[in-house]
Design an enzyme around this catalytic site. Sequence first.
Site, PDB file in Angstrom:
ATOM      1  N   ILE A   6       0.863  -1.196   0.000  1.00 34.41           N
ATOM      2  CA  ILE A   6       0.000   0.000   0.000  1.00 34.41           C
ATOM      3  C   ILE A   6       0.888   1.231   0.000  1.00 34.41           C
ATOM      4  O   ILE A   6       1.688   1.439   0.930  1.00 34.41           O
ATOM      5  CB  ILE A   6      -0.940   0.017   1.227  1.00 34.41           C
ATOM      6  CG1 ILE A   6      -1.744  -1.285   1.304  1.00 34.41           C
ATOM      7  CG2 ILE A   6      -1.866   1.241   1.169  1.00 34.41           C
ATOM      8  CD1 ILE A   6      -2.647  -1.400   2.518  1.00 34.41           C
ATOM      9  N   ASN A  86      -2.162   4.079  -3.802  1.00 37.90           N
ATOM     10  CA  ASN A  86      -3.020   5.072  -3.128  1.00 37.90           C
ATOM     11  C   ASN A  86      -2.352   6.434  -2.948  1.00 37.90           C
ATOM     12  O   ASN A  86      -3.046   7.454  -2.921  1.00 37.90           O
ATOM     13  CB  ASN A  86      -3.419   4.490  -1.755  1.00 37.90           C
ATOM     14  CG  ASN A  86      -3.889   5.548  -0.792  1.00 37.90           C
ATOM     15  OD1 ASN A  86      -5.031   6.007  -0.864  1.00 37.90           O
ATOM     16  ND2 ASN A  86      -3.001   5.985   0.103  1.00 37.90           N
ATOM     17  N   TYR A 153      -3.992  17.681 -11.306  1.00 36.97           N
ATOM     18  CA  TYR A 153      -4.637  16.559 -10.590  1.00 36.97           C
ATOM     19  C   TYR A 153      -5.675  15.885 -11.493  1.00 36.97           C
ATOM     20  O   TYR A 153      -5.696  14.648 -11.608  1.00 36.97           O
ATOM     21  CB  TYR A 153      -5.282  17.097  -9.308  1.00 36.97           C
ATOM     22  CG  TYR A 153      -5.881  16.042  -8.409  1.00 36.97           C
ATOM     23  CD1 TYR A 153      -5.078  15.224  -7.615  1.00 36.97           C
ATOM     24  CD2 TYR A 153      -7.268  15.860  -8.331  1.00 36.97           C
ATOM     25  CE1 TYR A 153      -5.635  14.265  -6.771  1.00 36.97           C
ATOM     26  CE2 TYR A 153      -7.831  14.907  -7.498  1.00 36.97           C
ATOM     27  CZ  TYR A 153      -7.015  14.113  -6.716  1.00 36.97           C
ATOM     28  OH  TYR A 153      -7.564  13.162  -5.881  1.00 36.97           O
ATOM     29  N   LYS A 157      -5.160  11.948 -12.771  1.00 33.31           N
ATOM     30  CA  LYS A 157      -6.170  10.940 -12.395  1.00 33.31           C
ATOM     31  C   LYS A 157      -6.893  10.412 -13.651  1.00 33.31           C
ATOM     32  O   LYS A 157      -7.226   9.228 -13.712  1.00 33.31           O
ATOM     33  CB  LYS A 157      -7.160  11.517 -11.386  1.00 33.31           C
ATOM     34  CG  LYS A 157      -6.543  11.816 -10.016  1.00 33.31           C
ATOM     35  CD  LYS A 157      -6.031  10.555  -9.320  1.00 33.31           C
ATOM     36  CE  LYS A 157      -5.595  10.819  -7.886  1.00 33.31           C
ATOM     37  NZ  LYS A 157      -5.064   9.612  -7.220  1.00 33.31           N
ATOM     38  N   THR A 190      -9.576  13.934   5.149  1.00 44.50           N
ATOM     39  CA  THR A 190      -8.142  13.650   5.266  1.00 44.50           C
ATOM     40  C   THR A 190      -7.336  14.945   5.094  1.00 44.50           C
ATOM     41  O   THR A 190      -7.891  15.988   4.778  1.00 44.50           O
ATOM     42  CB  THR A 190      -7.692  12.660   4.171  1.00 44.50           C
ATOM     43  OG1 THR A 190      -7.832  13.334   2.912  1.00 44.50           O
ATOM     44  CG2 THR A 190      -8.505  11.379   4.164  1.00 44.50           C
TER      45      THR A 190
HETATM   46  N1  LIG Z   1      -9.373  13.014   0.314  1.00 48.83           N
HETATM   47  C1  LIG Z   1     -10.251  13.042  -0.672  1.00 48.83           C
HETATM   48  O1  LIG Z   1     -11.337  13.675  -0.557  1.00 48.83           O
HETATM   49  C2  LIG Z   1      -9.984  12.308  -1.954  1.00 48.83           C
HETATM   50  C3  LIG Z   1     -10.957  12.343  -2.963  1.00 48.83           C
HETATM   51  C4  LIG Z   1     -10.747  11.636  -4.142  1.00 48.83           C
HETATM   52  C5  LIG Z   1      -9.578  10.904  -4.307  1.00 48.83           C
HETATM   53  N2  LIG Z   1      -8.637  10.890  -3.315  1.00 48.83           N
HETATM   54  C6  LIG Z   1      -7.428  10.079  -3.542  1.00 48.83           C
HETATM   55  O2  LIG Z   1      -7.274   9.154  -2.472  1.00 48.83           O
HETATM   56  C7  LIG Z   1      -5.883   8.861  -2.260  1.00 48.83           C
HETATM   57  C8  LIG Z   1      -5.546   9.066  -0.796  1.00 48.83           C
HETATM   58  O3  LIG Z   1      -5.807  10.420  -0.477  1.00 48.83           O
HETATM   59  P1  LIG Z   1      -5.847  10.959   1.031  1.00 48.83           P
HETATM   60  O4  LIG Z   1      -6.954  11.935   1.075  1.00 48.83           O
HETATM   61  O5  LIG Z   1      -5.780   9.830   1.991  1.00 48.83           O
HETATM   62  O6  LIG Z   1      -4.487  11.784   1.041  1.00 48.83           O
HETATM   63  P2  LIG Z   1      -3.570  12.296   2.257  1.00 48.83           P
HETATM   64  O7  LIG Z   1      -4.285  12.193   3.544  1.00 48.83           O
HETATM   65  O8  LIG Z   1      -3.058  13.621   1.817  1.00 48.83           O
HETATM   66  O9  LIG Z   1      -2.377  11.224   2.251  1.00 48.83           O
HETATM   67  C9  LIG Z   1      -1.546  11.124   1.128  1.00 48.83           C
HETATM   68  C10 LIG Z   1      -0.648   9.912   1.269  1.00 48.83           C
HETATM   69  O10 LIG Z   1       0.209   9.896   0.117  1.00 48.83           O
HETATM   70  C11 LIG Z   1       1.553   9.794   0.543  1.00 48.83           C
HETATM   71  N3  LIG Z   1       2.451  10.544  -0.330  1.00 48.83           N
HETATM   72  C12 LIG Z   1       2.311  11.825  -0.770  1.00 48.83           C
HETATM   73  N4  LIG Z   1       3.406  12.197  -1.451  1.00 48.83           N
HETATM   74  C13 LIG Z   1       4.258  11.134  -1.444  1.00 48.83           C
HETATM   75  C14 LIG Z   1       5.555  10.912  -1.969  1.00 48.83           C
HETATM   76  N5  LIG Z   1       6.242  11.869  -2.628  1.00 48.83           N
HETATM   77  N6  LIG Z   1       6.128   9.702  -1.779  1.00 48.83           N
HETATM   78  C15 LIG Z   1       5.478   8.737  -1.079  1.00 48.83           C
HETATM   79  N7  LIG Z   1       4.242   8.890  -0.572  1.00 48.83           N
HETATM   80  C16 LIG Z   1       3.646  10.085  -0.741  1.00 48.83           C
HETATM   81  C17 LIG Z   1       1.582  10.396   1.950  1.00 48.83           C
HETATM   82  O11 LIG Z   1       2.635   9.808   2.713  1.00 48.83           O
HETATM   83  P3  LIG Z   1       3.941  10.604   3.244  1.00 48.83           P
HETATM   84  O12 LIG Z   1       3.564  12.042   3.392  1.00 48.83           O
HETATM   85  O13 LIG Z   1       4.293   9.906   4.521  1.00 48.83           O
HETATM   86  O14 LIG Z   1       4.945  10.370   2.165  1.00 48.83           O
HETATM   87  C18 LIG Z   1       0.225   9.984   2.510  1.00 48.83           C
HETATM   88  O15 LIG Z   1       0.297   8.736   3.131  1.00 48.83           O
HETATM   89  C19 LIG Z   1      -5.123   9.787  -3.208  1.00 48.83           C
HETATM   90  O16 LIG Z   1      -4.746   9.079  -4.368  1.00 48.83           O
HETATM   91  C20 LIG Z   1      -6.146  10.864  -3.558  1.00 48.83           C
HETATM   92  O17 LIG Z   1      -5.882  11.466  -4.807  1.00 48.83           O
HETATM   93  C21 LIG Z   1      -8.806  11.570  -2.156  1.00 48.83           C
END
Ligand SMILES: NC(=O)c1ccc[n+]([C@@H]2O[C@H](COP(=O)([O-])OP(=O)(O)OC[C@H]3O[C@@H](n4cnc5c(N)ncnc54)[C@H](OP(=O)(O)O)[C@@H]3O)[C@@H](O)[C@H]2O)c1
Length: 250
Positions: A6, A86, A153, A157, A190
């Site tokens: 993951i 993810n 973005y 996507k 998040t």
């Molecule tokens: N939140 C929403 O409403 C939403 C809606 C639609 C889709 N999504 C999608 O759902 C997924 C998860 O989103 P989330 O909301 O859980 O995001 P989040 O809370 O911002 O977490 C992002 C995750 O990605 C990792 N990440 C970011 N940059 C990285 C890098 N350079 N190298 C390695 N890991 C990296 C971060 O880990 P580290 O910082 O520890 O590296 C963190 O674990 C994403 O693909 C997002 O586009 C989210």
Amino acid sequence: MKYAIITGASRGLGASAAQHMLAEGIHVISVSRKENSSLKQAAEKAGAGYTHHSCDLSSDVQFQSVLTAIASDIFKNAETVYVINNAGVIEPIEVAGELDASLVQTNVQVNLTAPILISNLFLQKAKETGTRVIITNVTSGAAERPIQGWSIYCSTKAAVNMFTMTAGLELESNGSSSKVIAFSPGIMDTDMQVTIRSSSEESFADVNTFRNYKESGSLRSPDTVAGALVKLVLAENLENGKIYKVNDLL
Ligand SMILES: NC(=O)c1ccc[n+]([C@@H]2O[C@H](COP(=O)([O-])OP(=O)(O)OC[C@H]3O[C@@H](n4cnc5c(N)ncnc54)[C@H](OP(=O)(O)O)[C@@H]3O)[C@@H](O)[C@H]2O)c1
């Protein structure tokens, strides 16, 4: 042995997905820059394996060394390998003409290049070893409609969706037991939403709509969404190349 790799398991949806996989007794391999210490405790409680690899997915060098090491390790004894691509970034939130080149490159690397290369590597290993690999690319509703300020973005996507549909078609034509799907998680509470809400109206015309989502309690908990995601990927009837949407699953 079952493994779940993951990316972005340090927080948000990825951390919750890791918790649900561990509760199923599946060995979780977390890949992100920081480690979430609660995953180790969850693994001990569930009696499941857990390994963390620190990796910045926007760095070619780190990506190659970490992912190659993981793949050569787990395919020795894996029966099924679940991959959840993810990790994601929303930035740059800015209109075209004002984009920061380095943020554009990071977004493309993390949101698009990393899922493609991880899928490529794991499907290659699956073929070599006869292992079943189930890949889920986390996408977004933003893949399907233009949103002002989110051109990068939306583009990454959208490309993830097309990669998923194409790779799924290929696996289906080849009669492979492996699968590639995408999962659209809807809006979740998040850190990514914190970043979105902190934008200016000049950069992101819809910022007030997203501030209202938080105030009105419209954001789903990542735990609820991750529960639906893990139930989906562990089911036996996945349709190759399909873009699954959380609203159809809850
Ligand atoms: N939140 C929403 O409403 C939403 C809606 C639609 C889709 N999504 C999608 O759902 C997924 C998860 O989103 P989330 O909301 O859980 O995001 P989040 O809370 O911002 O977490 C992002 C995750 O990605 C990792 N990440 C970011 N940059 C990285 C890098 N350079 N190298 C390695 N890991 C990296 C971060 O880990 P580290 O910082 O520890 O590296 C963190 O674990 C994403 O693909 C997002 O586009 C989210």
